[in-house]
Design a protein around this motif. Structure first.
Motif, PDB file in Angstrom:
ATOM      1  N   HIS A  45       1.168 -49.446  23.378  1.00 63.20           N
ATOM      2  CA  HIS A  45       0.279 -48.968  22.327  1.00 63.20           C
ATOM      3  C   HIS A  45      -0.900 -48.265  22.973  1.00 63.20           C
ATOM      4  CE1 HIS A  45      -1.576 -48.954  18.339  1.00 63.20           C
ATOM      5  NE2 HIS A  45      -2.717 -49.113  18.994  1.00 63.20           N
ATOM      6  N   ILE A  46      -1.145 -47.035  22.579  1.00 60.28           N
ATOM      7  CA  ILE A  46      -2.260 -46.275  23.147  1.00 60.28           C
ATOM      8  C   ILE A  46      -3.300 -46.056  22.055  1.00 60.28           C
ATOM      9  CG2 ILE A  46      -2.938 -44.096  24.251  1.00 60.28           C
ATOM     10  CD1 ILE A  46       0.021 -44.017  25.354  1.00 60.28           C
ATOM     11  N   GLU A  47      -4.544 -46.480  22.373  1.00 61.99           N
ATOM     12  CA  GLU A  47      -5.611 -46.459  21.366  1.00 61.99           C
ATOM     13  C   GLU A  47      -6.141 -45.048  21.146  1.00 61.99           C
ATOM     14  OE1 GLU A  47      -6.628 -49.074  19.739  1.00 61.99           O
ATOM     15  OE2 GLU A  47      -5.654 -50.663  20.911  1.00 61.99           O
ATOM     16  N   LYS A  48      -6.744 -44.856  19.981  1.00 55.25           N
ATOM     17  CA  LYS A  48      -7.407 -43.585  19.702  1.00 55.25           C
ATOM     18  C   LYS A  48      -8.580 -43.399  20.669  1.00 55.25           C
ATOM     19  CE  LYS A  48      -9.708 -41.188  15.875  1.00 55.25           C
ATOM     20  NZ  LYS A  48      -9.449 -39.890  16.461  1.00 55.25           N
ATOM     21  N   GLY A  49      -8.694 -42.210  21.245  1.00 53.26           N
ATOM     22  CA  GLY A  49      -9.798 -41.893  22.143  1.00 53.26           C
ATOM     23  C   GLY A  49      -9.622 -42.397  23.560  1.00 53.26           C
ATOM     24  N   GLU A  50      -8.480 -43.028  23.818  1.00 49.87           N
ATOM     25  CA  GLU A  50      -8.227 -43.584  25.136  1.00 49.87           C
ATOM     26  C   GLU A  50      -7.664 -42.528  26.091  1.00 49.87           C
ATOM     27  OE1 GLU A  50      -6.174 -47.711  26.754  1.00 49.87           O
ATOM     28  OE2 GLU A  50      -5.253 -46.721  25.046  1.00 49.87           O
ATOM     29  N   ILE A  51      -7.916 -42.713  27.410  1.00 47.79           N
ATOM     30  CA  ILE A  51      -7.174 -41.942  28.412  1.00 47.79           C
ATOM     31  C   ILE A  51      -6.224 -42.911  29.096  1.00 47.79           C
ATOM     32  CG2 ILE A  51      -7.270 -40.463  30.444  1.00 47.79           C
ATOM     33  CD1 ILE A  51     -10.075 -39.685  29.753  1.00 47.79           C
ATOM     34  N   PHE A  52      -4.942 -42.684  28.911  1.00 48.83           N
ATOM     35  CA  PHE A  52      -3.925 -43.611  29.390  1.00 48.83           C
ATOM     36  C   PHE A  52      -3.007 -42.878  30.357  1.00 48.83           C
ATOM     37  CE2 PHE A  52      -0.058 -46.005  29.495  1.00 48.83           C
ATOM     38  CZ  PHE A  52      -0.415 -47.328  29.268  1.00 48.83           C
ATOM     39  N   ALA A  53      -2.750 -43.495  31.522  1.00 46.66           N
ATOM     40  CA  ALA A  53      -1.857 -42.860  32.491  1.00 46.66           C
ATOM     41  C   ALA A  53      -0.594 -43.673  32.697  1.00 46.66           C
ATOM     42  CB  ALA A  53      -2.564 -42.677  33.824  1.00 46.66           C
ATOM     43  N   PHE A  54       0.537 -42.981  32.742  1.00 47.30           N
ATOM     44  CA  PHE A  54       1.767 -43.591  33.228  1.00 47.30           C
ATOM     45  C   PHE A  54       1.899 -43.202  34.692  1.00 47.30           C
ATOM     46  CE2 PHE A  54       2.828 -43.185  28.670  1.00 47.30           C
ATOM     47  CZ  PHE A  54       3.155 -44.509  28.412  1.00 47.30           C
ATOM     48  N   ILE A  55       2.001 -44.214  35.543  1.00 47.02           N
ATOM     49  CA  ILE A  55       2.070 -43.929  36.961  1.00 47.02           C
ATOM     50  C   ILE A  55       3.336 -44.530  37.554  1.00 47.02           C
ATOM     51  CG2 ILE A  55       0.709 -45.969  37.677  1.00 47.02           C
ATOM     52  CD1 ILE A  55      -0.675 -43.982  39.697  1.00 47.02           C
ATOM     53  N   GLY A  56       3.845 -43.881  38.581  1.00 49.15           N
ATOM     54  CA  GLY A  56       5.070 -44.369  39.208  1.00 49.15           C
ATOM     55  C   GLY A  56       5.643 -43.300  40.115  1.00 49.15           C
ATOM     56  N   PHE A  57       6.662 -43.687  40.883  1.00 47.92           N
ATOM     57  CA  PHE A  57       7.287 -42.728  41.795  1.00 47.92           C
ATOM     58  C   PHE A  57       8.141 -41.739  41.010  1.00 47.92           C
ATOM     59  CE2 PHE A  57       6.911 -46.444  44.798  1.00 47.92           C
ATOM     60  CZ  PHE A  57       5.922 -45.869  45.576  1.00 47.92           C
ATOM     61  N   SER A  58       8.605 -40.686  41.706  1.00 44.64           N
ATOM     62  CA  SER A  58       9.509 -39.719  41.087  1.00 44.64           C
ATOM     63  C   SER A  58      10.749 -40.435  40.569  1.00 44.64           C
ATOM     64  CB  SER A  58       9.963 -38.672  42.107  1.00 44.64           C
ATOM     65  OG  SER A  58       8.865 -38.093  42.718  1.00 44.64           O
ATOM     66  N   GLY A  59      11.182 -40.035  39.383  1.00 44.09           N
ATOM     67  CA  GLY A  59      12.395 -40.620  38.836  1.00 44.09           C
ATOM     68  C   GLY A  59      12.166 -41.955  38.149  1.00 44.09           C
ATOM     69  N   ALA A  60      10.887 -42.329  37.960  1.00 38.56           N
ATOM     70  CA  ALA A  60      10.600 -43.600  37.299  1.00 38.56           C
ATOM     71  C   ALA A  60      10.743 -43.492  35.783  1.00 38.56           C
ATOM     72  CB  ALA A  60       9.195 -44.071  37.665  1.00 38.56           C
ATOM     73  N   GLY A  61      10.879 -42.250  35.282  1.00 38.16           N
ATOM     74  CA  GLY A  61      11.061 -42.062  33.847  1.00 38.16           C
ATOM     75  C   GLY A  61       9.799 -41.708  33.096  1.00 38.16           C
ATOM     76  N   LYS A  62       8.703 -41.488  33.826  1.00 41.76           N
ATOM     77  CA  LYS A  62       7.434 -41.239  33.142  1.00 41.76           C
ATOM     78  C   LYS A  62       7.394 -39.903  32.408  1.00 41.76           C
ATOM     79  CE  LYS A  62       5.226 -40.362  37.495  1.00 41.76           C
ATOM     80  NZ  LYS A  62       6.459 -40.083  38.248  1.00 41.76           N
ATOM     81  N   SER A  63       7.970 -38.851  33.024  1.00 46.18           N
ATOM     82  CA  SER A  63       7.987 -37.548  32.352  1.00 46.18           C
ATOM     83  C   SER A  63       8.872 -37.570  31.114  1.00 46.18           C
ATOM     84  CB  SER A  63       8.466 -36.454  33.310  1.00 46.18           C
ATOM     85  OG  SER A  63       7.444 -36.121  34.211  1.00 46.18           O
ATOM     86  N   THR A  64       9.969 -38.281  31.193  1.00 46.41           N
ATOM     87  CA  THR A  64      10.839 -38.425  30.028  1.00 46.41           C
ATOM     88  C   THR A  64      10.107 -39.168  28.919  1.00 46.41           C
ATOM     89  OG1 THR A  64      12.725 -38.534  31.526  1.00 46.41           O
ATOM     90  CG2 THR A  64      13.101 -39.232  29.250  1.00 46.41           C
ATOM     91  N   LEU A  65       9.380 -40.217  29.316  1.00 45.11           N
ATOM     92  CA  LEU A  65       8.678 -41.029  28.323  1.00 45.11           C
ATOM     93  C   LEU A  65       7.598 -40.219  27.598  1.00 45.11           C
ATOM     94  CD1 LEU A  65       8.377 -43.814  27.054  1.00 45.11           C
ATOM     95  CD2 LEU A  65       6.751 -44.401  28.856  1.00 45.11           C
ATOM     96  N   ILE A  66       6.816 -39.432  28.351  1.00 44.08           N
ATOM     97  CA  ILE A  66       5.737 -38.669  27.702  1.00 44.08           C
ATOM     98  C   ILE A  66       6.339 -37.625  26.757  1.00 44.08           C
ATOM     99  CG2 ILE A  66       5.357 -36.781  29.360  1.00 44.08           C
ATOM    100  CD1 ILE A  66       2.354 -37.242  29.049  1.00 44.08           C
ATOM    101  N   ARG A  67       7.536 -37.125  27.091  1.00 46.01           N
ATOM    102  CA  ARG A  67       8.206 -36.161  26.214  1.00 46.01           C
ATOM    103  C   ARG A  67       8.742 -36.807  24.943  1.00 46.01           C
ATOM    104  NH1 ARG A  67       7.813 -33.761  30.681  1.00 46.01           N
ATOM    105  NH2 ARG A  67       7.981 -31.517  30.946  1.00 46.01           N
ATOM    106  N   CYS A  68       8.831 -38.108  24.967  1.00 42.91           N
ATOM    107  CA  CYS A  68       9.246 -38.805  23.743  1.00 42.91           C
ATOM    108  C   CYS A  68       8.109 -38.838  22.718  1.00 42.91           C
ATOM    109  CB  CYS A  68       9.698 -40.230  24.066  1.00 42.91           C
ATOM    110  SG  CYS A  68      11.292 -40.297  24.899  1.00 42.91           S
ATOM    111  N   ILE A  69       6.871 -38.675  23.193  1.00 43.81           N
ATOM    112  CA  ILE A  69       5.741 -38.764  22.265  1.00 43.81           C
ATOM    113  C   ILE A  69       5.719 -37.569  21.314  1.00 43.81           C
ATOM    114  CG2 ILE A  69       3.205 -38.884  22.081  1.00 43.81           C
ATOM    115  CD1 ILE A  69       3.198 -40.411  24.730  1.00 43.81           C
ATOM    116  N   ASN A  70       6.124 -36.375  21.782  1.00 49.45           N
ATOM    117  CA  ASN A  70       6.238 -35.248  20.841  1.00 49.45           C
ATOM    118  C   ASN A  70       7.707 -34.874  20.583  1.00 49.45           C
ATOM    119  OD1 ASN A  70       6.772 -34.074  23.295  1.00 49.45           O
ATOM    120  ND2 ASN A  70       5.171 -32.525  23.167  1.00 49.45           N
ATOM    121  N   LEU A  71       8.567 -35.762  20.962  1.00 53.53           N
ATOM    122  CA  LEU A  71      10.013 -35.628  20.731  1.00 53.53           C
ATOM    123  C   LEU A  71      10.628 -34.388  21.371  1.00 53.53           C
ATOM    124  CD1 LEU A  71      10.812 -36.991  17.157  1.00 53.53           C
ATOM    125  CD2 LEU A  71      10.498 -38.190  19.298  1.00 53.53           C
ATOM    126  N   LEU A  72      10.032 -33.908  22.480  1.00 50.50           N
ATOM    127  CA  LEU A  72      10.750 -32.910  23.276  1.00 50.50           C
ATOM    128  C   LEU A  72      12.015 -33.570  23.810  1.00 50.50           C
ATOM    129  CD1 LEU A  72       8.020 -31.001  25.329  1.00 50.50           C
ATOM    130  CD2 LEU A  72       9.250 -30.236  23.302  1.00 50.50           C
TER     131      LEU A  72
END
Lengths: 247, 220
Positions: A27-54
């Protein structure tokens, strides 16, 4: 603000089935700066693309402002996307369009009248201090300037959320600092919720309120950044935090 | 030189016919070929609207038409030509086979050019909530515009060469002039002079094309 519930995304590749994101809830709060961190291939780029359904998750719910995006019709989804800005590692500017045209692009897409577009673009150019580059083509800009144009473009339609996919990974440390300071200013001045994907711990430390540590598609830990006192519980989190700088 | 002078009226008519055929052939083949190429790009495997079956059909059709020797294509579609323009002879009749042979060339070249457009920019447009139509017109065509100009240049030069063959069904034009007055009548100087004119025409097309394409390209 943003509620990701049990998100799973599977890719069927030639090499077999790859679970890029595995049952992630956050859950990410309004006005928050939230980072997903991890090595390459951890799935973070895929996850952020789920937020706007790319990327469309195979399971789970993407709830933005109490609305499950997965239940929207295509045309409604396109409307929602207009209010979610996004910046990328490689800037993704239109090469054959001037700085002005690049920034006004989302407004054109949203059908904003020409006169208003001009006004808004000028405001955003001022925000990123690039008014003198208005007629230049991207090829003439440095990496940092390109990313600032991309930031201006991402906020031009007054979004509530800004998604940043490795925004500083192609930049040197000084430029990284500048870009992060712009992101922080945007967060504070306009109250835009920012979600960042990065593999650089320094990025997370500099501007983020909370960090989600990802490994092999799973969100293994969420850490609140409050000075030097945060204590990661997971082994992986400890590796990340012990580095201090980048990883 | 005297012979050439005597033939001047016919030569001017031939030039007029070449431009007439060229204008219609390019307009029709670009008008249909560019959308077809765009469609191929959009539905090819791995693309936004992947549709393997329709892609396979269109892709094969494009290959088949491109494989046809132009002379055979022209004769094979005579019934179709007659249906469209009412006759199978003359300048208007030639426009039909010329366009049909150029459409798949256009489509294939446009498809390839679109593949060079950075996928990241398309993703950016999607993230802004762009519709497919907006992505095509505001992103793909804008980013690929110098390549599209190159394609028009290439097809124009191909057209000059193919239109010569069209003389067989009375198409006229500068290439047909070279064959009829130069080759068939054993007037090597007329043929030579006309070929020089054709070389100049191709040079002009190529140079103009390059200037336009460079002016449109802001990537370098």
């Amino acid at each position: 603000m943003i509620q990701l519930s049990n998100i799973t995304k599977v890719f069927h590749t030639a090499g077999g089935v790859l679970t890029a994101v595995d049952n992630v809830s956050v859950h990410i709060e309004k006005g928050e700066i939230f980072a997903f961190i991890g090595f390459s291939g951890a799935g973070k780029s895929t996850l952020i693309r789920c937020i706007n359904l790319l990327e469309k998750p195979d399971a789970g719910a993407v709830i933005v402002d109490n609305e499950n995006l997965l239940e929207l019709k295509k045309s409604e989804l396109l409307k929602r996307r207009q209010k979610v800005g996004m910046i990328f590692q490689h800037y993704n500017l239109l090469q054959n369009a001037t700085v002005f045209k690049n920034i006004s692009f989302p407004l054109e897409i949203a059908g904003v009248p020409k006169k208003q577009r001009h006004e808004r673009v000028m405001q955003c150019l001022e925000t990123v201090h690039l008014t003198d580059k208005i007629k230049d083509y991207p090829v003439k800009l440095s990496g940092g300037q390109k990313q600032r144009v991309a930031i201006a473009r991402a906020i031009v339609n007054e979004p509530k959320i800004l998604l940043c996919d490795e925004p500083t990974s192609a930049l040197d440390p000084q430029t990284t600092e500048t870009i992060l300071s712009y992101l922080k200013r945007i967060n504070e001045a306009f109250g835009i919720t920012i979600v960042i994907v990065t593999h650089e711990m320094s990025v997370a430390r500099t501007i983020c309120h909370r960090v989600g540590v990802m490994e092999r598609g799973c969100l293994i830990e969420t850490i609140t950044i409050n000075g030097d006192t945060e204590v990661p519980q997971s082994e992986f989190g400890k590796i990340l935090f012990s580095g201090g700088g980048g990883i | 030189m005297e012979k050439i002078y005597e033939l001047m009226p016919q030569l001017i008519t031939a030039f007029g016919q070449t431009f007439y055929m060229g204008f219609f052939t390019l307009t029709i083949s670009a008008g249909l070929g560019i959308p077809l190429g765009t469609l191929l790009y959009l539905i090819r495997p791995g693309s936004m609207f992947e549709h393997r079956k329709i892609y396979w059909i269109l892709d094969s059709l494009v290959n088949i038409i491109r494989s046809f020797p132009f002379l055979i294509l022209m004769i094979a579609i005579i019934p179709f030509t007659r249906l469209i323009v009412g006759t199978s002879l003359g300048t208007n009749a030639v426009i039909v086979p010329l366009s049909i042979s150029a459409i798949p060339d256009f489509a294939r070249l446009i498809e390839q050019i679109m593949l060079d457009v950075n996928r990241g920019v398309i993703e950016m447009a999607e993230s802004c909530g762009a519709t497919t139509f907006q992505i095509v017109t505001k992103v793909l065509y804008r980013e690929a515009r110098s390549g599209i100009a190159n394609t028009v240049t290439i097809i124009s030069v191909l057209f000059v060469s193919y239109s010569t063959i069209a003389g067989v069904i009375g198409g006229g034009g500068i290439g047909d002039f070279a064959i009829r007055y130069g080759y068939y009548r054993y007037q090597p100087e007329v043929m030579f002079f006309t070929v020089i004119l054709i070389i100049m025409l191709v040079q002009i097309i190529q140079t103009t094309g390059r200037i336009i394409s460079t002016a449109l390209d802001k990537r370098v």
